[in-house]
Design an enzyme around this catalytic site. Structure first.
Site, PDB file in Angstrom:
ATOM      1  N   GLY A  50       0.835  -1.191   0.000  1.00  0.00           N
ATOM      2  CA  GLY A  50       0.000   0.000   0.000  1.00  0.00           C
ATOM      3  C   GLY A  50       0.869   1.239   0.000  1.00  0.00           C
ATOM      4  O   GLY A  50       2.005   1.209   0.485  1.00  0.00           O
ATOM      5  N   GLN A  55       3.058  10.039   1.087  1.00  0.00           N
ATOM      6  CA  GLN A  55       4.352   9.351   1.206  1.00  0.00           C
ATOM      7  C   GLN A  55       5.298   9.662   0.052  1.00  0.00           C
ATOM      8  O   GLN A  55       6.498   9.397   0.154  1.00  0.00           O
ATOM      9  CB  GLN A  55       4.157   7.831   1.291  1.00  0.00           C
ATOM     10  CG  GLN A  55       3.470   7.388   2.576  1.00  0.00           C
ATOM     11  CD  GLN A  55       3.335   5.884   2.616  1.00  0.00           C
ATOM     12  OE1 GLN A  55       2.374   5.336   2.105  1.00  0.00           O
ATOM     13  NE2 GLN A  55       4.299   5.206   3.219  1.00  0.00           N
ATOM     14  N   LEU A  98       6.391   1.841   4.384  1.00  0.00           N
ATOM     15  CA  LEU A  98       7.497   2.203   3.498  1.00  0.00           C
ATOM     16  C   LEU A  98       8.172   3.502   3.952  1.00  0.00           C
ATOM     17  O   LEU A  98       9.306   3.765   3.573  1.00  0.00           O
ATOM     18  CB  LEU A  98       7.013   2.332   2.052  1.00  0.00           C
ATOM     19  CG  LEU A  98       6.514   1.030   1.426  1.00  0.00           C
ATOM     20  CD1 LEU A  98       5.960   1.281   0.024  1.00  0.00           C
ATOM     21  CD2 LEU A  98       7.631  -0.018   1.363  1.00  0.00           C
ATOM     22  N   GLU A 140      -3.509   3.038   5.325  1.00  0.00           N
ATOM     23  CA  GLU A 140      -3.314   4.002   4.229  1.00  0.00           C
ATOM     24  C   GLU A 140      -4.186   5.238   4.400  1.00  0.00           C
ATOM     25  O   GLU A 140      -3.752   6.359   4.101  1.00  0.00           O
ATOM     26  CB  GLU A 140      -3.590   3.338   2.875  1.00  0.00           C
ATOM     27  CG  GLU A 140      -2.679   2.148   2.537  1.00  0.00           C
ATOM     28  CD  GLU A 140      -1.199   2.431   2.714  1.00  0.00           C
ATOM     29  OE1 GLU A 140      -0.771   3.589   2.566  1.00  0.00           O
ATOM     30  OE2 GLU A 140      -0.456   1.483   3.036  1.00  0.00           O
TER      31      GLU A 140
HETATM   32 NI    NI Z   1       2.487   3.350   5.613  1.00  0.00          NI
END
Ligand code: NI
Length: 175
Positions: A50, A55, A98, A140
């Protein structure tokens, strides 16, 4: 899959990860489609399951996900997703992000959620999930509100992870 370019992923403590993203409107049309392609390419390359627009430094309410990329790719793009129902029952599972590479912790969230969103054609859709899908959707959508999975942990645990992340990133830079 399209051969879209990948984008650099922001790491904590980048301040852009803490901003509330704005809803996507009609005027964003073509940009959103191109951005979604790049976000999917970035997510698969990472690899991850995801990715939310903040991000990669875009303050838009856009999420891509695919919880089973290795078996059979099923890319999903969610425009302006919102949780419209959640179970009283809770579930705990290990999460990573991430934007906090290499860091993992057990996070407790509602076991099931129902999410309303727009697809890339602007059609209204709903998705309901439990297990990994539920956790991923909530994780998310949190990103769109400047919330990270470590915010669901105790201050002690959160600070341990943030310190370890800072150390890991520093040694990678030196590496
Ligand atoms: Ni995340």
């Amino acid at each position: 899959m399209t051969e879209a370019e990948t984008l650099p992923i922001l790491f904590v403590p980048d301040k852009r990860l803490r901003l509330k993203a704005r809803p996507i409107g009609d005027a964003d049309g073509d940009k959103v489609r191109a951005l979604a392609d790049k976000m999917l390419a970035t997510m698969y390359a990472a690899p991850g399951i995801g990715l939310a627009a903040p991000q990669i430094g875009e303050g838009l309410r856009l999420v891509v996900l695919d919880i089973q990329p290795k078996e059979k790719p099923e890319p999903m793009v969610l425009v302006n997703p919102e949780i419209i129902a959640e179970s009283a029952e809770l579930a705990m599972r290990e999460e990573g992000c991430l934007s906090l590479p290499g860091q993992y912790a057990d996070v407790t969230r509602p076991a099931r959620v129902k999410v309303r969103y727009l697809d890339l054609t602007g059609a209204k859709r709903e998705i309901e999930g439990d297990g990994l899908l539920s956790a991923c959707l909530q994780h998310e959508i949190d990103h769109l509100n400047g919330v990270l999975f470590v915010d669901h942990l105790s201050a002690l645990k959160r600070n341990m992870i943030l310190r370890k992340l800072a150390k890991d990133l520093k040694s990678q830079q030196r590496g």
